[in-house]
Motif scaffolding. Sequence first.
Motif, PDB file in Angstrom:
ATOM      1  N   LEU A  45       0.670  -1.293   0.057  1.00 50.82           N
ATOM      2  CA  LEU A  45       0.176   0.010   0.064  1.00 50.82           C
ATOM      3  C   LEU A  45       0.804   1.185  -0.077  1.00 50.82           C
ATOM      4  O   LEU A  45       2.015   1.163   0.721  1.00 50.82           O
ATOM      5  CB  LEU A  45      -0.931  -0.216   1.080  1.00 50.82           C
ATOM      6  N   GLY A  46       0.457   2.175  -0.757  1.00 51.43           N
ATOM      7  CA  GLY A  46       1.236   3.439  -0.718  1.00 51.43           C
ATOM      8  C   GLY A  46       2.323   3.601  -1.874  1.00 51.43           C
ATOM      9  O   GLY A  46       2.773   4.559  -2.203  1.00 51.43           O
ATOM     10  N   ARG A  47       2.314   2.333  -2.818  1.00 52.34           N
ATOM     11  CA  ARG A  47       3.398   2.523  -3.768  1.00 52.34           C
ATOM     12  C   ARG A  47       2.372   2.189  -5.009  1.00 52.34           C
ATOM     13  O   ARG A  47       1.445   1.650  -5.104  1.00 52.34           O
ATOM     14  CB  ARG A  47       4.233   1.041  -3.859  1.00 52.34           C
ATOM     15  N   HIS A  48       2.949   3.055  -6.219  1.00 48.29           N
ATOM     16  CA  HIS A  48       2.302   2.763  -7.444  1.00 48.29           C
ATOM     17  C   HIS A  48       3.265   2.115  -8.377  1.00 48.29           C
ATOM     18  O   HIS A  48       4.519   2.599  -8.801  1.00 48.29           O
ATOM     19  CB  HIS A  48       1.836   4.359  -8.060  1.00 48.29           C
ATOM     20  N   VAL A  70       2.148  -3.533 -16.298  1.00 47.36           N
ATOM     21  CA  VAL A  70       0.644  -3.600 -15.279  1.00 47.36           C
ATOM     22  C   VAL A  70       0.988  -2.429 -14.411  1.00 47.36           C
ATOM     23  O   VAL A  70       2.306  -2.528 -13.706  1.00 47.36           O
ATOM     24  CB  VAL A  70       0.606  -4.867 -14.707  1.00 47.36           C
ATOM     25  N   GLU A  71       0.249  -1.625 -14.088  1.00 47.43           N
ATOM     26  CA  GLU A  71       0.312  -0.471 -13.033  1.00 47.43           C
ATOM     27  C   GLU A  71      -0.462  -1.004 -11.729  1.00 47.43           C
ATOM     28  O   GLU A  71      -1.512  -1.548 -11.873  1.00 47.43           O
ATOM     29  CB  GLU A  71      -0.365   0.809 -13.538  1.00 47.43           C
ATOM     30  N   VAL A  72       0.156  -1.223 -10.695  1.00 49.04           N
ATOM     31  CA  VAL A  72      -0.725  -1.364  -9.351  1.00 49.04           C
ATOM     32  C   VAL A  72      -0.667  -0.126  -8.528  1.00 49.04           C
ATOM     33  O   VAL A  72       0.452   0.472  -8.161  1.00 49.04           O
ATOM     34  CB  VAL A  72       0.330  -2.435  -8.577  1.00 49.04           C
ATOM     35  N   PRO A  73      -1.751   0.400  -8.390  1.00 52.06           N
ATOM     36  CA  PRO A  73      -1.976   1.626  -7.884  1.00 52.06           C
ATOM     37  C   PRO A  73      -1.754   1.603  -6.341  1.00 52.06           C
ATOM     38  O   PRO A  73      -1.794   0.685  -5.756  1.00 52.06           O
ATOM     39  CB  PRO A  73      -3.400   2.166  -8.026  1.00 52.06           C
ATOM     40  N   GLU A  74      -1.788   2.912  -5.728  1.00 48.95           N
ATOM     41  CA  GLU A  74      -1.391   2.914  -4.293  1.00 48.95           C
ATOM     42  C   GLU A  74      -2.126   2.191  -3.314  1.00 48.95           C
ATOM     43  O   GLU A  74      -1.673   1.785  -2.264  1.00 48.95           O
ATOM     44  CB  GLU A  74      -1.086   4.382  -3.914  1.00 48.95           C
ATOM     45  N   GLU A  75      -3.523   2.174  -3.570  1.00 51.39           N
ATOM     46  CA  GLU A  75      -4.520   1.601  -2.729  1.00 51.39           C
ATOM     47  C   GLU A  75      -4.636   0.332  -2.890  1.00 51.39           C
ATOM     48  O   GLU A  75      -5.406  -0.715  -2.220  1.00 51.39           O
ATOM     49  CB  GLU A  75      -5.749   2.342  -3.079  1.00 51.39           C
ATOM     50  N   SER A  76      -3.726  -0.569  -3.568  1.00 57.99           N
ATOM     51  CA  SER A  76      -3.942  -1.712  -4.068  1.00 57.99           C
ATOM     52  C   SER A  76      -2.417  -2.734  -3.402  1.00 57.99           C
ATOM     53  O   SER A  76      -1.660  -2.154  -3.389  1.00 57.99           O
ATOM     54  CB  SER A  76      -3.943  -2.264  -5.438  1.00 57.99           C
ATOM     55  N   GLU A  77      -2.963  -3.962  -2.834  1.00 62.99           N
ATOM     56  CA  GLU A  77      -1.698  -4.714  -2.420  1.00 62.99           C
ATOM     57  C   GLU A  77      -1.328  -5.753  -3.351  1.00 62.99           C
ATOM     58  O   GLU A  77      -0.596  -6.864  -3.118  1.00 62.99           O
ATOM     59  CB  GLU A  77      -2.197  -5.588  -1.298  1.00 62.99           C
TER      60      GLU A  77
END
Length: 395
Positions: free
Chosen positions: A339-342, A375-382
């Motif tokens: 969490l907190g990383r893009h 693939v982008e993993v947004p900040e709100e995703s684990e």
Amino acid sequence: MREFKRLTPYREALKLLLSDLGEVGDEEVPLEEALGRVLAEDVVSPIDSPPFDRSAVDGYALRAEDTFPAREYSPVELRVVDEIVAGEESKAKVEPGTAVKLMTGSKMPEGANAVLMQEMAERGGDIIRVLRPVAPGQNVAFKGEDVKKGELILRKGQILRPQDLALLKSVGFKTVKVKRKPRVGIIVTGDELIEEFDENALKAGKILESNSVMLKGLVRQYFGEPLFYGVVPDNEDAIKKAIERAKAENDLVLVTGGSAFGDRDFAHRFVNLLFHGTTIKPGRPIGYGERVFIMSGYPVAVFAQFHLYVKHALAKLVGARNYEIKVKATLTDRIPSQLGRHEFVKVWYENGTAKPIKKKGSGIISSLVESNGYVEVPEESEGYLEGDVVIVVLY
């Protein structure tokens, strides 16, 4: 080494930089030079295309109603009153009981409303025996069927493809107004870098610089014209002068190295930054301000920073639409995240599946070669699980 007081969320940073940029000017170029360029204005067709009713097949132009009784066991006979090839116009009028032989693309003669394929007739001298009926309009391409005069055919922001150029040529254009290619200055910094292979230098701790050729290619791929300012040593005065010169000569400037807070990280000190340090991984230390990107030194991080930020800036400068190719894919393995990383996650996309690349490290260039998208993993995703359907951006 100092750390960032605050990491700007990815989307917030992207919004800041895009709001800082306006479009570059326009230029007129020949169609032969317009492939991949971005259209600067809407284009309206000045003519109907085709400009006249024309035959869609080789055969006989006739009155459809003359063929209605025709059967293979009871053919209808018509007299051929003229023969033309494509590019010619028949002077004959098709009257009841007559036909004009013509070729694909030929202008329809007066009085005809259909074309009989030549295979559907038997000919002897100037008489044809029609074996099968045709309907009004059959095998005819009507005036304006492709494009009508005054019709909007291409929109501003279109990235011109070969088929777009064909359409422009078909309605009479020889040139087209496109956005000027943004000039992009590239500065690579680092005492450890060399531009040419030198075995002794490599043994002594030097590294072959590779960011410049990668960035040149990426800039060209995304609408720009690169200008390389060479490798600049980790010297405050040299870096400052290089940045000032590049700012004066370009629409954007990309500086690699010196983006963090090490003792010899100087580049970020000479730009009034809108943000410095974002939530992306890899490439967290990126900064932007005054049309200058302060980027990482490691190639994988630079590649990620380009795709997450710089290509969007270039697209904004030229007003490009639909410049990313995105596909849905099923993951063949999980993608963990925090969490907190893009996160920018390299994958290999094939046949509807996406395989995450296991090689890690911002300096592992082979991991880029073994991938064809991300693939982008947004900040709100684990992260994502194996079997999840994700969006892959292809490159």
